[in-house]
Design an enzyme around this catalytic site. Structure first.
Site, PDB file in Angstrom:
ATOM      1  N   THR A   1       0.787  -1.225   0.000  1.00  0.00           N
ATOM      2  CA  THR A   1       0.000   0.000   0.000  1.00  0.00           C
ATOM      3  C   THR A   1       0.828   1.288   0.000  1.00  0.00           C
ATOM      4  O   THR A   1       0.646   2.148  -0.865  1.00  0.00           O
ATOM      5  CB  THR A   1      -0.951  -0.015   1.211  1.00  0.00           C
ATOM      6  OG1 THR A   1      -1.836  -1.119   1.036  1.00  0.00           O
ATOM      7  CG2 THR A   1      -1.754   1.264   1.319  1.00  0.00           C
TER       8      THR A   1
ATOM      9  N   TYR B   1      -5.335  10.191   9.140  1.00  0.00           N
ATOM     10  CA  TYR B   1      -5.919   8.931   8.692  1.00  0.00           C
ATOM     11  C   TYR B   1      -6.764   8.267   9.784  1.00  0.00           C
ATOM     12  O   TYR B   1      -6.329   8.146  10.929  1.00  0.00           O
ATOM     13  CB  TYR B   1      -4.840   7.950   8.226  1.00  0.00           C
ATOM     14  CG  TYR B   1      -5.469   6.699   7.660  1.00  0.00           C
ATOM     15  CD1 TYR B   1      -6.182   6.738   6.474  1.00  0.00           C
ATOM     16  CD2 TYR B   1      -5.392   5.492   8.348  1.00  0.00           C
ATOM     17  CE1 TYR B   1      -6.798   5.609   5.963  1.00  0.00           C
ATOM     18  CE2 TYR B   1      -6.005   4.347   7.842  1.00  0.00           C
ATOM     19  CZ  TYR B   1      -6.707   4.422   6.654  1.00  0.00           C
ATOM     20  OH  TYR B   1      -7.329   3.304   6.150  1.00  0.00           O
TER      21      TYR B   1
HETATM   22  P1  AMP Z   1      -1.439  -3.328   3.323  1.00  0.00           P
HETATM   23  O1  AMP Z   1      -2.593  -4.083   2.839  1.00  0.00           O
HETATM   24  O2  AMP Z   1      -0.731  -4.003   4.440  1.00  0.00           O
HETATM   25  O3  AMP Z   1      -0.468  -2.940   2.232  1.00  0.00           O
HETATM   26  O4  AMP Z   1      -1.995  -1.951   3.923  1.00  0.00           O
HETATM   27  C1  AMP Z   1      -3.358  -1.589   3.872  1.00  0.00           C
HETATM   28  C2  AMP Z   1      -3.708  -0.747   5.046  1.00  0.00           C
HETATM   29  O5  AMP Z   1      -3.013   0.497   4.990  1.00  0.00           O
HETATM   30  C3  AMP Z   1      -5.160  -0.359   5.090  1.00  0.00           C
HETATM   31  O6  AMP Z   1      -5.925  -1.313   5.756  1.00  0.00           O
HETATM   32  C4  AMP Z   1      -5.161   0.953   5.803  1.00  0.00           C
HETATM   33  O7  AMP Z   1      -5.619   0.845   7.120  1.00  0.00           O
HETATM   34  C5  AMP Z   1      -3.700   1.387   5.825  1.00  0.00           C
HETATM   35  N1  AMP Z   1      -3.607   2.750   5.319  1.00  0.00           N
HETATM   36  C6  AMP Z   1      -4.025   3.201   4.129  1.00  0.00           C
HETATM   37  N2  AMP Z   1      -3.807   4.528   4.000  1.00  0.00           N
HETATM   38  C7  AMP Z   1      -3.247   4.920   5.154  1.00  0.00           C
HETATM   39  C8  AMP Z   1      -2.790   6.184   5.639  1.00  0.00           C
HETATM   40  N3  AMP Z   1      -2.876   7.292   4.902  1.00  0.00           N
HETATM   41  N4  AMP Z   1      -2.250   6.219   6.880  1.00  0.00           N
HETATM   42  C9  AMP Z   1      -2.141   5.092   7.631  1.00  0.00           C
HETATM   43  N5  AMP Z   1      -2.565   3.875   7.218  1.00  0.00           N
HETATM   44  C10 AMP Z   1      -3.109   3.796   5.993  1.00  0.00           C
HETATM   45 ZN    ZN Z   2      -3.010  -1.509  -0.582  1.00  0.00          ZN
HETATM   46 ZN    ZN Z   3      -3.447  -5.107   1.775  1.00  0.00          ZN
END
Ligand code: AMP
Ligand code: ZN
Ligand code: ZN
Length: 405
Positions: free
Chosen positions: A64, A149
């Site tokens: 992400t 966030y």
């Molecule tokens: P991942 O699937 O581990 O790559 O990350 C996904 C997660 O990133 C999501 O479930 C969100 O909660 C988190 N996320 C997305 N945007 C943000 C942000 N701006 N700040 C903090 N966490 C975020």
């Molecule tokens: Zn993602």
């Molecule tokens: Zn993810």
């Protein structure tokens, strides 16, 4: 009278020479093919009136934060600094992680120029209803309007916030806005990309799009708004039995530090042990690849990062790699879907859909690269694209009406 006419003409010219408004919307983890499930009438309608790509190629690792930051900077992670959602800096002995707001808001980790900075340098006001990197504590590196966030913020509240920004007086109104929804990622991890629950998430995202469209006319500028939908990566089915325990492979013979796990592992052996540890890993290469820092293939666009250790392991599609302790956590998590794998695996590809005054209508194209979205935004806003980015306007500008031929 002549003077008044002159002023009116100037005002008119200024108003009409302003670029259109653009909202960049991220559906986290929305795989390139999710729109083909017959669950997205609103997105399909937008497709008819705009541009749709076969897929959106992520950057490695297809996680992400690295990908959202590549989309907004036009840079590969080795150049923008955010090489994973969690990573260690051996220079300063600090760990960056997306769950720690002191890290997420510290500008020093972000070594790229986000589009909101570019826009504001050019006198264009920017706003962000969530986007990685948008909350940094330096005013000049942040969109004028931004939000801390909050994973649980109701989706309608997010859209309402964007509509409120678009209703601001002309001189305070943002022209570039980001918006973010996590549903496809969260449901994808928990239930898998082929589950009914994931399909439910697709429905949620289509309905929130419909809500956004229903509210845009209140702003009176709906005909000047471009909507660009993207996702940071796709999702693949996983099962917890596919785990590579690196500690077990290396054994107790050597002293090593592990700095990351999931789909890639950074390993720093004690002095003089690097070659021996590398050899051992190489001999046991099954469902993963091992590289010395200086031999990571160029296509990862990873090797010039100062954050790497001596050895890097990359797991195959669907395989999780890490320590024995991480294995326990992975089994407990019991995920059915994951991402983070190589950028050329089609399951890791996200989606791209755009419509509005600047986009061609009913145009379908092949795979786009997410690092090219930053130069696309520059083109939309009439900002010359800097040459020191990885993205290329030439690969994407044909989506715009002004470049159609
Ligand atoms: P991942 O699937 O581990 O790559 O990350 C996904 C997660 O990133 C999501 O479930 C969100 O909660 C988190 N996320 C997305 N945007 C943000 C942000 N701006 N700040 C903090 N966490 C975020
Ligand atoms: Zn993602
Ligand atoms: Zn993810």
């Amino acid at each position: 009278m002549k003077k008044l006419f002159g002023i009116l003409l100037l005002l008119n010219f200024t108003l009409f020479s302003q670029p259109n408004y653009t909202i960049l919307i991220s559906f986290d983890g929305f795989r390139h093919d999710y729109m083909e499930r017959g669950l997205t009438p609103t997105l399909k309608e937008i497709e008819k009136n705009g541009v749709r790509a076969a897929s959106l190629r992520p950057v490695y690792p297809s996680k992400t934060f690295p990908n959202h930051y590549s989309i907004i900077t036009g840079l590969y992670p080795e150049n923008h600094g955010i090489i994973a959602n969690t990573f260690y800096d051996p220079q300063t002995d600090e760990t960056y992680t997306i769950g720690d707001s002191t890290k997420v808001t510290n500008a020093k980790w972000y070594t790229g120029e986000a589009f909101w900075e570019t826009a504001q340098r050019n006198g264009i006001i920017a706003a962000s209803y969530f986007w990685p990197g948008s909350e940094v504590k330096l005013d000049y590196r942040r969109p004028r309007y931004y939000m801390k966030y909050d994973h649980d913020r109701p989706y309608k509240t997010r859209v309402d916030g964007v509509i409120d920004w678009l209703k601001l007086p002309y001189s305070e109104r943002p022209r570039f806005i980001t918006l973010y929804f996590d549903a496809a990622d969260s449901y994808g991890h928990n239930y898998g990309p082929d589950s009914d629950s994931l399909n439910h998430a697709i429905g949620i995202l289509d309905r929130i799009t419909s809500y956004l469209l229903s509210r845009l006319p209140e702003t009176g500028i709906e005909d000047s708004v471009n909507l660009i939908f993207v996702s940071d990566h796709g999702m693949t089915q996983v099962d917890t039995s596919k785990y590579i325990d690196v500690e077990q492979i290396i054994g107790n013979e050597y002293k090593v530090k592990f700095w990351n796990w999931g789909t890639f592992v950074l390993i720093q052996p004690e002095k003089d042990q690097t070659e021996a540890v590398y050899k051992k890993l190489k001999q046991n290469e099954k469902h993963f690849k091992s590289y010395r820092k200086d031999e990571i293939p160029d296509f990862y666009h990873f090797s010039s990062s100062p954050l790497l250790s001596d050895i890097i392991l990359v797991s195959d599609l669907g395989w999780e790699i890490g320590t024995t302790a991480h294995r326990k956590r992975y089994i407990k998590w019991n995920a059915h879907g994951n991402h983070g794998f190589e950028k050329d695996q089609l399951d890791m590809h996200g989606f791209f859909l755009a419509a509005g005054p600047d986009f061609r209508k009913g145009y379908k194209t092949g795979t786009l690269w997410n690092i090219d979205i930053y130069p696309l935004l520059c083109e939309i806003f009439g900002i010359p694209v800097r040459s020191n980015i990885d993205g290329r306007a030439e690969r994407i500008r044909f989506l715009l009406t002004k470049n159609a031929f």
